[in-house]
Design an enzyme around this catalytic site. Structure first.
Site, PDB file in Angstrom:
ATOM      1  N   GLN A 136       0.827  -1.198   0.000  1.00  0.00           N
ATOM      2  CA  GLN A 136       0.000   0.000   0.000  1.00  0.00           C
ATOM      3  C   GLN A 136       0.869   1.260   0.000  1.00  0.00           C
ATOM      4  OE1 GLN A 136      -2.061  -0.122   3.809  1.00  0.00           O
ATOM      5  NE2 GLN A 136      -0.220  -1.031   4.675  1.00  0.00           N
ATOM      6  N   TYR A 165     -11.580   7.777  19.039  1.00  0.00           N
ATOM      7  CA  TYR A 165     -11.688   6.520  18.292  1.00  0.00           C
ATOM      8  C   TYR A 165     -11.091   5.374  19.096  1.00  0.00           C
ATOM      9  CZ  TYR A 165     -10.709   2.978  14.717  1.00  0.00           C
ATOM     10  OH  TYR A 165     -10.629   1.800  14.027  1.00  0.00           O
ATOM     11  N   ASP A 189      -1.003   1.510  13.883  1.00  0.00           N
ATOM     12  CA  ASP A 189      -0.605   2.835  14.359  1.00  0.00           C
ATOM     13  C   ASP A 189      -0.167   2.802  15.823  1.00  0.00           C
ATOM     14  OD1 ASP A 189      -3.144   3.300  16.052  1.00  0.00           O
ATOM     15  OD2 ASP A 189      -3.971   2.960  14.048  1.00  0.00           O
ATOM     16  N   ASP A 246       0.203 -12.386   8.864  1.00  0.00           N
ATOM     17  CA  ASP A 246      -1.190 -12.350   8.444  1.00  0.00           C
ATOM     18  C   ASP A 246      -2.051 -12.873   9.585  1.00  0.00           C
ATOM     19  OD1 ASP A 246      -3.720 -12.795   7.266  1.00  0.00           O
ATOM     20  OD2 ASP A 246      -2.795 -12.992   5.298  1.00  0.00           O
ATOM     21  N   CYS A 247      -3.066 -12.118   9.964  1.00  0.00           N
ATOM     22  CA  CYS A 247      -3.839 -12.474  11.159  1.00  0.00           C
ATOM     23  C   CYS A 247      -4.669 -13.747  10.985  1.00  0.00           C
ATOM     24  CB  CYS A 247      -4.751 -11.320  11.560  1.00  0.00           C
ATOM     25  SG  CYS A 247      -6.030 -10.929  10.364  1.00  0.00           S
ATOM     26  N   ASP A 267      -9.137  -3.965  14.643  1.00  0.00           N
ATOM     27  CA  ASP A 267      -8.852  -2.637  14.081  1.00  0.00           C
ATOM     28  C   ASP A 267      -8.208  -2.776  12.705  1.00  0.00           C
ATOM     29  OD1 ASP A 267      -8.894   0.179  14.260  1.00  0.00           O
ATOM     30  OD2 ASP A 267      -6.784   0.224  14.836  1.00  0.00           O
ATOM     31  N   TYR A 342     -12.057  12.454  11.134  1.00  0.00           N
ATOM     32  CA  TYR A 342     -12.957  11.883  10.124  1.00  0.00           C
ATOM     33  C   TYR A 342     -13.985  12.912   9.664  1.00  0.00           C
ATOM     34  CZ  TYR A 342     -11.332   7.151  11.377  1.00  0.00           C
ATOM     35  OH  TYR A 342     -10.595   6.030  11.598  1.00  0.00           O
ATOM     36  N   GLU A 344     -16.925  13.216  10.678  1.00  0.00           N
ATOM     37  CA  GLU A 344     -18.209  12.543  10.554  1.00  0.00           C
ATOM     38  C   GLU A 344     -18.397  11.653  11.785  1.00  0.00           C
ATOM     39  OE1 GLU A 344     -18.216   9.907   7.153  1.00  0.00           O
ATOM     40  OE2 GLU A 344     -16.102   9.475   7.393  1.00  0.00           O
TER      41      GLU A 344
END
Length: 346
Positions: A136, A165, A189, A246-247, A267, A342, A344
């Site tokens: 990404q 959040y 994060d 990879d989860c 998350d 966000y 929102e």
């Protein structure tokens, strides 16, 4: 916007505004479809004047200018257009609306979409981090209001302002994590890990999915320290470990081993938008994560996750329907939270 439109009269009234600027005019007229007039200036700036028979008149002015004088000239031209419209058509004029200028092609991209497709202009003044990983694009941009913002492949993930959040996805301060076993899925994060470690859990295991990688951790531990503190400096601490795997295979392994958790916090970045689960692998992934999470959750354990923005009612309803399709019965509740960056409700 006019209550009734005489396209030719509107064109005749507005033509002098552009001609006074020394702009070259080209007019297109379509029967029953109104007019399109283009005006081009010698410096390369141009305006499109679109007049619709039902009364909508659009003026789109584009110019390349990086100095105050150029912006002032643009504002003056738009002011004259408004004045002329009000002067000639005051009795038939319903509404005049001017939108802020969109700055294109700048070094700093200020425009990012909300989850429900609205375009938001942020007060971003610096590109802090911009790298492509094998999975990404990773950006960290600085906002005057929200601090540093983590953006993954065009999706606003979290800003330094967004403790609301993190608290919400941990249970809004209603949970006692003391001595508990906690599994975090995603969370690259470091915000959730940082907050939970403060609450003295027995052990927190954070497993990154395949689209949250080491480069996210590297960027966040350097530029998002208000969010993650020092927990990403090392992949292991006194009461936590971070697995860059990879989860899904990890969840399957834990289920096979019979490892159980008091809390599972999802998350992951994959957020369901489509309302057609049969045609969208995102929903299949979501159901798989839910089922696997239930298999490693204690009977009295709790699973926390984000839902979606409040305007995406169909997607939210469909998410709730997935909960009745799990292999085991579950009860659920939901909470609406305002996440500052966000812009929102979530």
């Amino acid at each position: 916007f006019f209550l009734a439109a005489d396209c030719n009269a509107i064109l005749k009234a507005l033509q002098p505004v552009f001609q006074e600027q020394g702009m070259t005019e080209t007019v297109h007229n379509w029967e029953d479809h109104g007019y399109l007039a283009t005006y081009i200036k010698k410096n390369g700036s141009f305006a499109n004047l679109r007049i619709h028979p039902h009364g909508l008149v659009l003026v789109d002015l584009q110019s390349y200018s990086d100095h105050t004088k150029g912006r002032e000239e643009t504002d003056q031209l738009l002011n004259k257009v408004e004045e002329r419209m009000k002067e000639f058509f005051h009795s038939n004029l319903k509404r005049v609306k001017r939108l802020p200028a969109i700055l294109r092609g700048g070094v700093i991209d200020r425009y990012w979409p909300t989850a429900d497709g609205r375009l938001v202009e942020y007060d971003i003044d610096e590109v802090v981090y911009d790298e492509d990983s094998p999975f990404q694009n990773i950006k960290i941009l600085h906002s005057k209001q929200f601090g540093n913002i983590l953006i993954l492949s065009g999706d606003v993930n979290l800003a330094e302002s967004d403790l609301a959040y993190t608290r919400a996805i941990m249970g809004s301060g209603k949970e006692d994590y003391t001595g508990k076993e906690v599994l975090i899925l995603g969370g690259g994060d470091g915000g959730i890990l940082y907050e939970i470690v403060k609450l003295k859990p027995k052990m927190v295991t954070m497993v990154l999915s395949s689209n949250i990688d080491q480069m996210v951790i590297d960027g966040c531990k350097k530029y998002m320290r208000k969010t993650c503190g020092d927990v990403l400096d090392n992949l292991k601490g006194e009461c936590y470990q971070v697995l860059i795997e990879d989860c899904i295979p990890v969840l399957k392994r834990y289920a096979k081993e019979g490892r159980m958790f008091d809390y599972v916090i999802n998350d992951l970045t994959a957020v369901p938008i489509s309302t057609s689960p049969e045609e969208d692998s995102t929903w299949e992934f979501l159901r798989l994560i839910l089922d696997l999470s239930m298999k490693v959750l204690k009977q009295d354990g709790k699973y926390f996750t984000q839902g979606n923005c409040i305007n995406l009612t169909d997607a939210l309803t469909l998410y709730e329907e997935q909960l009745s399709r799990l292999y085991c019965p579950v009860e659920f509740s939901k909470e609406i939270v305002c996440v500052p960056s966000y812009m929102e409700l979530y």
